[in-house]
Design a protein around this motif. Structure first.
Motif, mmCIF file in Angstrom:
data_model
loop_
_atom_site.group_PDB
_atom_site.id
_atom_site.type_symbol
_atom_site.label_atom_id
_atom_site.label_comp_id
_atom_site.label_asym_id
_atom_site.label_seq_id
_atom_site.Cartn_x
_atom_site.Cartn_y
_atom_site.Cartn_z
ATOM 1 N N LEU A 96 10.774 6.764 -5.127
ATOM 2 C CA LEU A 96 10.417 5.631 -5.806
ATOM 3 C C LEU A 96 11.090 5.571 -7.364
ATOM 4 N N ARG A 97 11.486 4.407 -7.962
ATOM 5 C CA ARG A 97 12.014 4.468 -9.179
ATOM 6 C C ARG A 97 11.872 3.172 -9.700
ATOM 7 N N PRO A 98 11.840 3.195 -11.027
ATOM 8 C CA PRO A 98 11.670 1.700 -11.573
ATOM 9 C C PRO A 98 12.975 0.628 -11.198
ATOM 10 N N GLY A 99 12.347 -0.506 -10.943
ATOM 11 C CA GLY A 99 13.314 -1.241 -10.275
ATOM 12 C C GLY A 99 13.478 -1.544 -8.985
ATOM 13 N N ASP A 100 12.600 -0.719 -8.333
ATOM 14 C CA ASP A 100 12.392 -0.903 -6.844
ATOM 15 C C ASP A 100 11.565 -2.031 -6.641
ATOM 16 N N ILE A 101 11.364 -2.517 -5.417
ATOM 17 C CA ILE A 101 10.679 -3.827 -5.012
ATOM 18 C C ILE A 101 10.082 -3.435 -3.799
ATOM 19 N N ILE A 102 8.651 -3.516 -3.759
ATOM 20 C CA ILE A 102 7.791 -3.110 -2.540
ATOM 21 C C ILE A 102 7.377 -4.598 -1.971
ATOM 22 N N THR A 103 7.929 -4.871 -0.737
ATOM 23 C CA THR A 103 7.777 -6.173 -0.087
ATOM 24 C C THR A 103 6.513 -6.093 1.056
ATOM 25 N N GLU A 104 6.446 -4.813 1.547
ATOM 26 C CA GLU A 104 5.314 -4.835 2.498
ATOM 27 C C GLU A 104 4.679 -3.558 2.274
ATOM 28 N N ALA A 105 3.309 -3.584 2.736
ATOM 29 C CA ALA A 105 2.414 -2.470 2.935
ATOM 30 C C ALA A 105 1.758 -2.503 4.178
ATOM 31 N N GLY A 106 1.588 -1.387 4.985
ATOM 32 C CA GLY A 106 0.850 -1.382 6.199
ATOM 33 C C GLY A 106 1.496 -2.323 7.044
#
Length: 477
Positions: free
Chosen positions: A424-434
């Motif tokens: 994971l790096r700055p600028g990545d986008i997390i759209t879902e968890a679990g």
């Protein structure tokens, strides 16, 4: 006593005599000579010469004479220029190998041997030379199909590369370093090698392969082509006994399509996928570490069939899926327009689906863009070694995202954390968890708490990097 000793010596002599007959019979597995085989297959192997016109560039530092100046013609000839002082185009030549697969003149070689060529000439074992027409190429497997106008040509058949075993003898014939119709022998040292392509299925051999062998055949001891010599692994450009031939299992299908359509037509499932790792399997509750994890479902066959992001494809067309490479190859070979059975793992159980495959379009599947840098709003949250903020309208505009995209933007990653280890790096986008959508840090924290209460060791995140989705399982211990 002496009589017993004599009987012992006689018995030993009989044993040694029996071994003398047995050992040579066993050693017959190793050929005494390859001469008969080489003589039989060589007439179907060809040398390939290509010619390409290369546009010359004018060097601004080169001297020039005004038009009509004395010695202008001599000056231009000396610096290889035309009558107007411009550099003349030059011809670039390349050498390679190939082999005839039909009496009417179809010839197989490597794409990189003929790529960009203006003229292609084929030299036969007899010394006859003929111009060749390019029928089609497949850069994905580095295979090209040529055609010469001829009849009653000697040709060789394809063999079954799937039955070839590590340790089997093989013969390579080609045009190494311009030394035409050269033969080298060795064994298959490995199978199923992948170099860079999605459809790679290389046979590794220690038979000497050098530059110019590209496109030539790799024969088994029956004189059948089980591979097309394509690449070598070498620190100095010469053979060190690690050569690669694309398996006939792949080549035969490509050649058939090039011959029929002038291009390859591969099946398309319409999903992005990634390999299943142990931590991803744990996060999903998957009993075994195998299959292909769907990270995105595009408009097309899979979406129409009901495949969802987060599904793990366990079986395709009746065969178990080992990993992403296995699935890509199976889909490509399955054919366009076929309805196939697909088994996916979803929410703890197996789901049977039927997918009608489309036609793969390489241009449509090209990835976009570089990594965007997010704006820096206030009040970031610290979760799982990540500094996170919710997407805002301003950030969507700056990052070129659609208005409907929600998620958490990674502002920074804690050094040495599992998140950093997982890429994971700055600028990545997390759209879902679990496998649930997240729009705020509180959404992510809720999924983290739920995973801990369920006894999970990892939490599965959907992460978009450079616009491409992937699943990452982060440790929550």
């Amino acid at each position: 006593m002496q009589e017993a000793a004599m009987r012992g010596l006689q018995l030993l002599s009989l044993v040694l005599l029996a071994l003398a007959f047995v050992l040579p019979a066993h050693a017959q597995d190793r050929p005494v000579s390859f001469a008969d085989l080489a003589e039989r297959v060589s007439p179907a192997v060809v040398n390939i010469t290509t010619s390409t016109t290369v546009a010359a560039q004018l060097d601004p530092n080169m001297p020039r004479l005004p038009e009509g100046a004395p010695f202008e013609d001599f000056f231009n000839d000396f610096f290889n220029r035309d009558g107007h002082g411009r550099p003349r185009p030059r011809q670039s030549a390349a050498l390679g190998s190939g082999f005839v697969i039909s009496a009417d003149g179809f010839i197989v070689t490597n794409n990189h041997v003929v790529e960009g060529a203006d003229e292609i000439e084929v030299e036969f074992f007899s010394g006859e030379r003929l111009p060749a027409e390019l029928i089609g190429t497949d850069p994905a497997t580095d295979i090209a199909l040529l055609k010469v106008e001829a009849t009653d040509l000697a040709f060789v058949p394809f063999g079954d590369s799937e039955t070839a075993r590590v340790g089997d003898w093989v013969l390579a014939v080609g045009n190494p370093l311009g030394q035409g119709f050269s033969v080298s022998a060795g064994i298959i040292s490995a199978r199923g090698r992948a170099l860079q392509g999605n459809y790679d299925d290389f046979i590794q051999t220690d038979a000497a392969i050098n530059r110019g062998n590209s496109g030539g055949p790799l024969f088994n001891m029956e004189g059948e082509v089980i591979g097309v010599n394509t690449a070598i692994l070498s620190p100095n450009g010469g053979s060190i006994g690690i050569g690669f031939a694309m398996s006939s299992r792949v080549v035969e299908r490509v050649v058939y399509q090039l011959r029929e359509f002038g291009e390859t037509r591969r099946g398309w499932l319409g999903v992005r996928i990634q390999d299943v790792t142990a931590d991803v399997a744990d996060a999903l509750g998957l009993p075994e570490v195998r299959g292909a994890l769907v990270t995105e479902v595009m408009e097309g066959p899979s979406r129409d069939a009901g495949v969802l992001s987060g599904d793990v494809i366990l079986s395709f067309d009746g065969a178990q899926v080992t990993d992403t490479r296995d699935l890509v190859r199976r889909v490509a070979e399955a054919g366009v327009g076929r309805e196939v059975d697909v088994l996916v793992f979803r929410d703890g159980s197996n789901v049977d689906l039927k997918v009608t495959l489309g036609l793969r379009d390489e241009v449509r599947l090209a990835s976009a863009g570089g990594r965007a840098q997010p704006a820096r709003p206030e009040a970031p949250a610290q979760i799982l070694g990540l500094e996170l903020v919710a997407l805002t309208d301003q950030m969507r505009t700056e990052m070129g995202l659609d208005a409907g995209v929600n998620g958490l933007v990674v502002r920074s990653v804690e050094p040495g954390s599992d998140a950093e280890t997982k890429g994971l790096r700055p600028g990545d986008i997390i759209t879902e968890a679990g496998q649930e959508a997240v729009a705020t840090p509180a959404d992510l924290q809720a999924q983290l708490d739920a995973a801990r209460e369920a006894g999970r060791r990892t939490l599965l995140l959907m992460v978009r990097s450079n616009g491409d989705p992937r699943f990452v399982a982060l440790s929550i211990d």
